[in-house]
Design a protein around this motif. Structure first.
Motif, PDB file in Angstrom:
ATOM      1  N   UNK A  29      13.347 -26.458  -7.713  1.00 34.17           N
ATOM      2  CA  UNK A  29      14.762 -26.190  -7.984  1.00 34.17           C
ATOM      3  C   UNK A  29      15.128 -24.794  -7.478  1.00 34.17           C
ATOM      4  N   UNK A  30      16.359 -24.640  -6.989  1.00 28.43           N
ATOM      5  CA  UNK A  30      16.734 -23.339  -6.389  1.00 28.43           C
ATOM      6  C   UNK A  30      16.834 -22.250  -7.459  1.00 28.43           C
ATOM      7  N   UNK A  31      16.606 -21.051  -6.987  1.00 30.49           N
ATOM      8  CA  UNK A  31      16.763 -19.884  -7.857  1.00 30.49           C
ATOM      9  C   UNK A  31      18.245 -19.598  -8.025  1.00 30.49           C
ATOM     10  N   UNK A  32      18.540 -19.054  -9.173  1.00 27.36           N
ATOM     11  CA  UNK A  32      19.952 -18.716  -9.431  1.00 27.36           C
ATOM     12  C   UNK A  32      20.486 -17.811  -8.322  1.00 27.36           C
ATOM     13  N   UNK A  33      19.678 -16.828  -7.851  1.00 29.75           N
ATOM     14  CA  UNK A  33      20.151 -15.855  -6.865  1.00 29.75           C
ATOM     15  C   UNK A  33      20.553 -16.520  -5.556  1.00 29.75           C
ATOM     16  N   UNK A  34      20.034 -17.697  -5.329  1.00 32.30           N
ATOM     17  CA  UNK A  34      20.377 -18.360  -4.072  1.00 32.30           C
ATOM     18  C   UNK A  34      21.825 -18.841  -4.072  1.00 32.30           C
ATOM     19  N   UNK A  35      22.376 -19.007  -5.289  1.00 28.95           N
ATOM     20  CA  UNK A  35      23.773 -19.438  -5.371  1.00 28.95           C
ATOM     21  C   UNK A  35      24.731 -18.249  -5.221  1.00 28.95           C
TER      22      UNK A  35
END
Ligand code: ADP
Length: 918
Positions: A59-65
């Motif tokens: 799952x993507x890291x929050x920072x990637x959003x």
């Protein structure tokens, strides 16, 4: 937690500490995170706005959003973020930022990140920040504009425009103001970046392009999209995209801030219309204020200068306190006490001349009732000889009720008033003059090429009996004499053409009588040279014209009289040059009347006559201007002519003879008959003397005959001695000579008199008389007592005529003597003749002792045909002819009764030696 506001308050940190809470899934974004901060699950409506993540195993890291600058806020693990408010900018689908705020809360094994959209909030905050910035800018601008000196105002305005332009990236910015006087929009301040198009310049008038705008809100000008209702505006903006911000104040729309080429949304999206309005107001408000203030100040200055110059000033009346306040100039020019700003109304009124004071007071009370005041008053001057000072007092009530103010001004109109009075006096004098003279002043108005009466002086009525109204509607020509109408129209044409005219025509008065009017008119023109009116003068010259006509007629009559007169009439100069001669004179002188002027009267006179003539003329004087004489002329082809000639001298003021007017009558016939009469008288005398003469001749004849008889007798006797013979012959010769003398003299006496008078010695005439009469007288026993003259004088005339006079007197004496002796045989008759002289006169006395003349007849004996002798004996001509002869010689024959008989006296003027010409 039911209310969103409370929730937002918390989110925005308005609550002291975020308490754990559950955000409903219906709003915001909920991210379920694992312990490493990887996003396991997304919920909430905002999740759709987020960009897609590339699929991966984990799952993507929050920072990637997140957008890069937000990533630092979420370094570490979610456990590190608890208790913090997280402001995170997510990347939206389109790449833009999605501003979210939230916090983490533990949830089971992981974390839940609750997020709410705070984009609007941030924007609001940004706007608030910008607005604050704008306000500061506006305040700064306003301050700069308010505080700078008036001289620097344009410069400061441009600086402020420049700072605005630079701050909000406006290439070309200008401030247009509405000129309050001529209601035109004009560029007042202008700034353009160096690479911007030169759209406007200071002072540029924008024409009507801004007039149609309502000016309630900023206006976006996009030449491509729409707004074609402002084509002029678009062209004023050089077909660029533009932005206009209005400024309104209590005067209405007063300024526009113009920006071009300026896509405002693009270059200053942060600024709202409100901000722009505020900036525009910051510029225009103080600027307009200062400009108005300046105008007001200038206006006041002008007003004060004007008040000073005109001696005028305002005043305000305060009816409640009965006080008045005057402008300082007025106080000064009225020389009032200037300590107080207000003075009692009464003091003010005291300045006014008593003649005008009451009226001013009453008008001021009217003013309180709202009735405007306009009155001219005089000031009271202590010295009445000074010309009056006149003021025009004007006033009006402003406002109503409690707020009513009574204000006005006083203007020194002495110049005008005094001139007016002078003009009125001059006008009155002129009117008087005209009223008492036969003259009318008139004005004719110029209307489309025609002249129509518009004014007549009062003298019209007495002169012609009409009024102005009588000759309006073109009725003047009807009053003209029909023969003069053409003349009048000509006069009008000439007046319009040449600007002045003088003519003379007849006008009918109300009684129907015609008056001759001398008309002198002038045309007045306006500044453009177009005729406005004609001013003229009618002078009644009826009398003059009529008398001129009478004079002309009388001159004509006199001319005819002079021309047709049988008498000779002429005028000549003292040197005898003729200036005029009538027909009879010309006829006598055998030339045309036209040839007479210039010819000399002396050419027809003999030298003596001319001499005598000139002397006689020389004796004329203003006291004795007339002289009459009989002159004798040598006329061409004729014998002598005798004219009885009367001269009248015309003198100048100094008594010098200018000219002589003469009337002559041909007296030749009379003179001839006179001469003939004299001749006949002479012949009659001769006839009368015939007996005496026969005796006179007989005497020598007898002597001769006796001598011859004696000689013959002696010759017969042969007793002739030479001596004797010689003696006898000598005696005969003497007697022959004696007879010859008598005959000679008779011949001379019988001749006609000379034409010209000659100087001669009267003794000569006495000798002649005696040669004819002496013997006969003695023969009749009449003693002749002849005294010697004892002096030598010359008189002018004819010796033979004087001789005739003497003969007449002696013959008359003889007749009287013989008559007396017939009655008185022993009577011793004698005739005495003697002469005496003084300086001027010589007198010959013939006296007898015949008893004289009946005193009753004394006066009549010189009358022609008066005789006391029987018919056939006396002719009654002797004395009358003698009288004429003596008179003709300038002398005088008179008679008186002496002691023994009649005593006749011939008095003749002696001519002095220098008068003798021949
Ligand atoms: P005549 O001699 O023809 O009558 P005169 O005119 O010579 O005309 O005289 C007029 C009259 O005057 C005479 O008739 C006479 O009566 C009077 N008279 C003239 N001379 C004398 C004189 N010496 N003595 C008296 N009477 C005189």
């Amino acid at each position: 937690m039911s209310s969103g506001d409370t929730l937002f308050d918390r989110i925005l940190g308005r609550q002291a500490a975020p308490a754990p809470l559950v955000v409903p899934q219906a709003i915001g974004l909920q991210l379920q995170l694992d312990a490493q901060g990887r996003v396991l699950h997304m919920a909430g409506p905002l999740r759709h706005a987020l960009g897609q993540q590339a699929p991966s195993e984990q799952p993507p890291l929050l920072s990637e959003f997140l957008l890069p600058h937000s990533r630092t806020s979420v370094e570490g693990r979610p456990a590190d973020w608890t208790g913090q408010t997280l402001d995170l900018d997510f990347e939206r689908l389109g790449g833009q930022a999605l501003h979210l705020r939230g916090w983490v809360q533990p949830l089971a094994e992981g974390w839940i990140l609750q997020l709410l959209d705070i984009g609007d909030l941030l924007e609001e905050r940004e706007q608030a920040r910008i607005r604050e910035h704008c306000q500061q800018l506006a305040a700064h601008i306003g301050e700069q504009l308010r505080l700078c000196s008036m001289a620097r105002l344009p410069e400061v305005l441009n600086e402020q425009l420049q700072s605005l332009a630079q701050r909000w990236r406006v290439p070309c910015i200008a401030l247009a103001l509405l000129d309050e006087q001529d209601q035109r929009w004009q560029i007042h301040g202008y700034y353009a970046a160096h690479d911007a198009p030169e759209l406007w310049h200071v002072g540029q008038v924008l024409g009507t392009s801004l007039d149609s705008l309502s000016g309630n809100a900023p206006l976006h000008l996009n030449p491509i999209h729409g707004l074609s209702e402002h084509p002029r505006l678009i062209s004023a903006f050089g077909h660029h995209e533009g932005f206009l911000v209005p400024y309104r104040d209590d005067h209405g729309l007063a300024a526009w801030l113009l920006c071009a080429p300026y896509p405002v949304q693009h270059l200053a999206p942060q600024l709202s219309d409100r901000d722009w309005l505020m900036l525009a107001a910051a510029l225009a408000g103080p600027l307009l204020g200062r400009l108005r203030e300046q105008r007001h100040h200038q206006h006041l200055e002008r007003l004060e200068a004007l008040q000073d110059l005109l001696g005028t000033g305002w005043w305000e009346l305060y009816p409640h306190s009965a006080e008045v306040q005057l402008a300082p100039q007025l106080t000064a020019s009225l020389q009032l006490d200037t300590d107080t700003t207000r003075l009692p109304l009464e003091d003010w009124l005291q300045q006014v001349h008593p003649a005008d004071r009451q009226e001013l007071g009453s008008r001021l009370r009217d003013l309180e009732q709202g009735k405007p005041l306009l009155l001219c008053v005089r000031l009271l001057r202590p010295d009445p000889s000074l010309p009056a000072i006149w003021y025009r007092v004007q006033g009006q009530a402003l406002g109503v009720g409690e707020n009513q103010r009574l204000v006005g001004f006083m203007l020194d109109i002495s110049d005008i008033k005094n001139q007016e009075q002078q003009a009125a006096a001059a006008c009155a004098r002129l009117n008087n003059l005209i009223a008492s003279s036969p003259a009318v002043i008139y004005v004719q108005r110029y209307v489309e090429g025609a002249l129509q009466p518009s004014f007549f002086s009062d003298s019209l009525q007495p002169l012609l009996g009409w009024t102005l109204a009588d000759c309006q509607n073109d009725s003047l020509p009807e009053r003209l004499h029909p023969d003069d109408r053409e003349l009048y129209f000509q006069r009008t044409r000439q007046l319009l053409r040449e600007g002045a005219v003088r003519s003379r025509y007849r006008l009918r008065d109300s009684q129907g009588h015609y008056h001759w009017l001398l008309d002198e008119a002038k045309l007045l023109r306006d500044d453009l040279g177009l005729p406005t009116e004609a001013v003229g003068l009618w002078l009644d010259v009826t009398e003059a014209t009529q008398s001129a006509e009478l004079v002309r007629q009388s001159e004509e009559r006199y001319r005819i009289l002079v021309e047709d007169s049988p008498a000779m009439i002429c005028r000549y100069q003292p040197d005898l040059t003729l200036t005029f001669g009538n027909r009879p004179l010309a006829a006598y002188l055998e030339c045309a009347p036209a040839e007479l002027p210039g010819s000399n009267l002396g050419q027809w006179l003999s030298d003596e006559q001319r001499e005598a003539f000139v002397q006689r003329i020389g004796r004329l004087s203003p006291d004795v201007p007339v002289s009459t004489a009989e002159i004798s002329l040598q006329l061409p082809g004729r014998e002598h002519a005798w004219w009885v000639w009367s001269d009248r001298g015309v003198f100048d003021a100094l008594g010098r003879l200018l000219e002589v007017q003469a009337v002559g009558r041909d007296n030749t016939e009379v003179r001839r008959s006179q001469l003939q009469l004299m001749q006949s008288a002479k012949m009659a005398t001769l006839g009368e003397m015939a007996t005496g003469l026969a005796h006179e001749i007989n005497q020598p004849l007898n002597v001769m005959s006796m001598a011859i008889v004696n000689v013959l007798k002696r010759l017969g006797n042969g007793d002739v001695q030479v001596d004797y013979l010689q003696d006898k012959l000598k005696r005969i010769d003497a007697q022959v000579q004696r007879a010859a003398r008598v005959v000679d003299h008779m011949r001379v006496f019988g001749r006609r008199s000379e034409i010209e008078q000659q100087p001669f010695n009267p003794a000569q005439a006495v000798d002649g008389t005696l040669s004819l009469l002496a013997e006969a007288m003695r023969g009749k026993g009449v003693e002749l007592r002849i005294s010697d003259f004892g002096f030598e004088v010359q008189v002018q005339g004819y010796a033979d005529q004087l001789e005739q006079v003497l003969i007449n007197l002696m013959v008359n004496a003889r007749d009287a003597l013989l008559g007396k002796r017939e009655k008185q045989p022993d009577f011793q008759p004698w005739i005495a003749l003697h002469a005496e002289r003084d300086t001027h006169k010589v007198r010959l006395w013939v006296e007898d002792n015949g008893g004289g003349i009946d005193p009753r007849l004394l006066e009549r004996i010189f009358e022609p045909f008066f005789t006391t002798k029987p018919v056939g004996v006396g002719t009654g001509l002797g004395l009358s002819v003698s009288y004429g002869i003596v008179e003709n010689m300038g002398g005088y024959l008179s008679v008186e009764n002496g002691t023994e008989g009649a005593r006749f006296c011939i008095e003749l003027p002696i001519i002095q030696a220098d008068q003798i010409t021949r």
